[in-house]
Write an enzyme that holds these catalytic residues in place. Structure first.
Site, PDB file in Angstrom:
ATOM      1  N   TYR A 227      25.360  46.045 -22.071  1.00  0.00           N
ATOM      2  CA  TYR A 227      26.341  45.713 -21.668  1.00  0.00           C
ATOM      3  C   TYR A 227      28.510  46.694 -21.294  1.00  0.00           C
ATOM      4  CZ  TYR A 227      30.120  42.195 -18.783  1.00  0.00           C
ATOM      5  OH  TYR A 227      30.482  41.528 -18.628  1.00  0.00           O
TER       6      TYR A 227
ATOM      7  N   SER B 226      36.279  40.063 -21.275  1.00  0.00           N
ATOM      8  CA  SER B 226      36.274  40.110 -22.431  1.00  0.00           C
ATOM      9  C   SER B 226      37.044  40.770 -23.109  1.00  0.00           C
ATOM     10  CB  SER B 226      34.409  40.647 -23.120  1.00  0.00           C
ATOM     11  OG  SER B 226      33.623  39.447 -22.050  1.00  0.00           O
TER      12      SER B 226
ATOM     13  N   GLY C 269      32.404  37.531 -25.425  1.00  0.00           N
ATOM     14  CA  GLY C 269      31.947  36.089 -24.781  1.00  0.00           C
ATOM     15  C   GLY C 269      30.605  36.960 -23.324  1.00  0.00           C
ATOM     16  N   GLU C 270      31.304  37.549 -22.182  1.00  0.00           N
ATOM     17  CA  GLU C 270      30.300  38.039 -21.470  1.00  0.00           C
ATOM     18  C   GLU C 270      29.380  38.511 -21.532  1.00  0.00           C
ATOM     19  OE1 GLU C 270      32.784  39.818 -18.673  1.00  0.00           O
ATOM     20  OE2 GLU C 270      33.796  38.321 -18.037  1.00  0.00           O
ATOM     21  N   PRO C 271      28.766  39.567 -22.312  1.00  0.00           N
ATOM     22  CA  PRO C 271      28.140  40.353 -23.203  1.00  0.00           C
ATOM     23  C   PRO C 271      26.991  38.842 -23.346  1.00  0.00           C
ATOM     24  CG  PRO C 271      29.539  41.028 -23.625  1.00  0.00           C
ATOM     25  CD  PRO C 271      29.902  40.026 -23.930  1.00  0.00           C
TER      26      PRO C 271
END
Length: 339
Positions: free
Chosen positions: A38, A111, A284-286
């Site tokens: 990511y 993030s 967060g997003e990863p």
């Protein structure tokens, strides 16, 4: 990959899953392991931070351009400011964001807000520390933090600092990459389509964490959001285009019983990020994106069910894989329901 495969005992568990599927007609298991890369981009993400010291007791008032929404950004900023100033974190008083102190800041998202607000905090605190060190050097003995702040105030030293962080490498799409490996084992009920996540193993590359307790919560929370996205949260509309899934009767966010029975989360050790803030990486997003691993595990279980009726082969499994979708994909019909 080798480390993650060994720690989750993937090869042995895959063999166990295969044996389970051969021994069970109406319940099937699947296991899948995959990696995730990511990219975290900083370009165009500007955040400011305002820092003010009390000339009486040394309280440090801090406000920044990010928005605290449960991700722990205020705690991380307080930590780096206290560390840079050399004061007790209990003296840090975090205040909310506002558009007067922080106009034209980037949104909180992607993030990256926590680390970039921490970068702004380090910059502001470094400037303030230099002012206080000049005062402290001229004082006798070993003055306390409050005494240094009082003396600086008496001397007319400006006890306020505003920093505006402009990330480096504005032309680079990503400042760095975050990596992770996810293994998921599931069991489905062929007749009803019900899914139970038996175990998840995540090895996540967090660099040198700014706050382990916050980051582990973000990793596991992001994973659960992703599991809801792929397994339960289906948006439906009526024939005339009106949202039908407008409440939890039809729209199902993940709940306590959707949490994997055995959830194992581990941060990659001894992997500081030279391009991050204090060696850290974003969370967060990863890990949310890593939740797609559950789709491949469920597809494995469905494949085992189809193999049982000699209809195995390529098939499409679109998310979310709700019970009704899984049951339909298993191609159960009346002819199979015989004693």
């Amino acid at each position: 990959w080798t480390q993650a495969a060994a720690e989750c005992d993937f090869d042995a568990r895959r063999a166990t899953v295969q044996a389970f599927n051969k021994a069970n007609r109406w319940r099937k298991r699947g296991i899948a392991m995959q990696g995730n890369k990511y990219g975290l981009g900083w370009a165009g993400a500007f955040y400011s931070l305002y820092l003010a010291l009390s000339g009486i007791d040394g309280t440090v008032i801090v406000t920044h351009g990010g928005c605290e929404s449960g991700q722990g950004i205020d705690v991380k900023v307080a930590q780096v400011v206290a560390k840079t100033l050399g004061c007790d974190i209990g003296l840090i008083s975090m205040q909310t964001n506002n558009s007067i102190a922080h106009p034209n800041n980037a949104c909180t998202g992607g993030s990256i807000s926590s680390e970039l607000c921490c970068m702004a905090g380090i910059e502001a605190a470094t400037t303030m520390k230099a002012r206080l060190d000049a005062v402290k050097t001229a004082m006798k003995g070993t003055p306390t933090w409050a005494e240094v702040c009082q003396k600086a105030n008496e001397q007319g030293v400006d006890l306020t600092v505003r920093s505006f962080n402009v990330p480096p490498n504005p032309d680079e799409p990503f400042q760095y990459n975050s990596y992770g490996i996810m293994t998921t084992e599931v069991e489905i009920d062929v007749l009803t389509g019900e899914t139970q996540i038996l175990r998840t193993d995540m090895l996540y590359d967090n660099g040198k964490s700014l706050n382990y307790n916050i980051d582990i919560g973000q990793v596991e929370g992001g994973l659960m959001m992703g599991l809801g996205y792929w397994l339960t949260e289906e948006i439906t509309f009526s024939t005339d285009g009106v949202l039908a899934s407008n409440g939890t009767w039809l729209y199902k966010p993940p709940s306590a019983l959707d949490i994997p029975i055995d959830m194992r989360t581990k941060m990659l050790k001894d992997a500081p990020n030279p391009k991050g803030v204090l060696g850290s990486k974003a969370v967060g997003e990863p890990p949310l994106c890593m939740a797609c691993n559950v789709v491949f595990a469920v597809k494995g279980a469905i494949s085992a069910a189809l193999e049982e009726i000699h209809k195995d082969g390529y098939f499409t499994a679109d998310g979310p894989l709700t019970p009704e979708h899984i049951q339909a994909l298993c191609l159960v019909d009346e002819a199979q329901l015989v004693l």
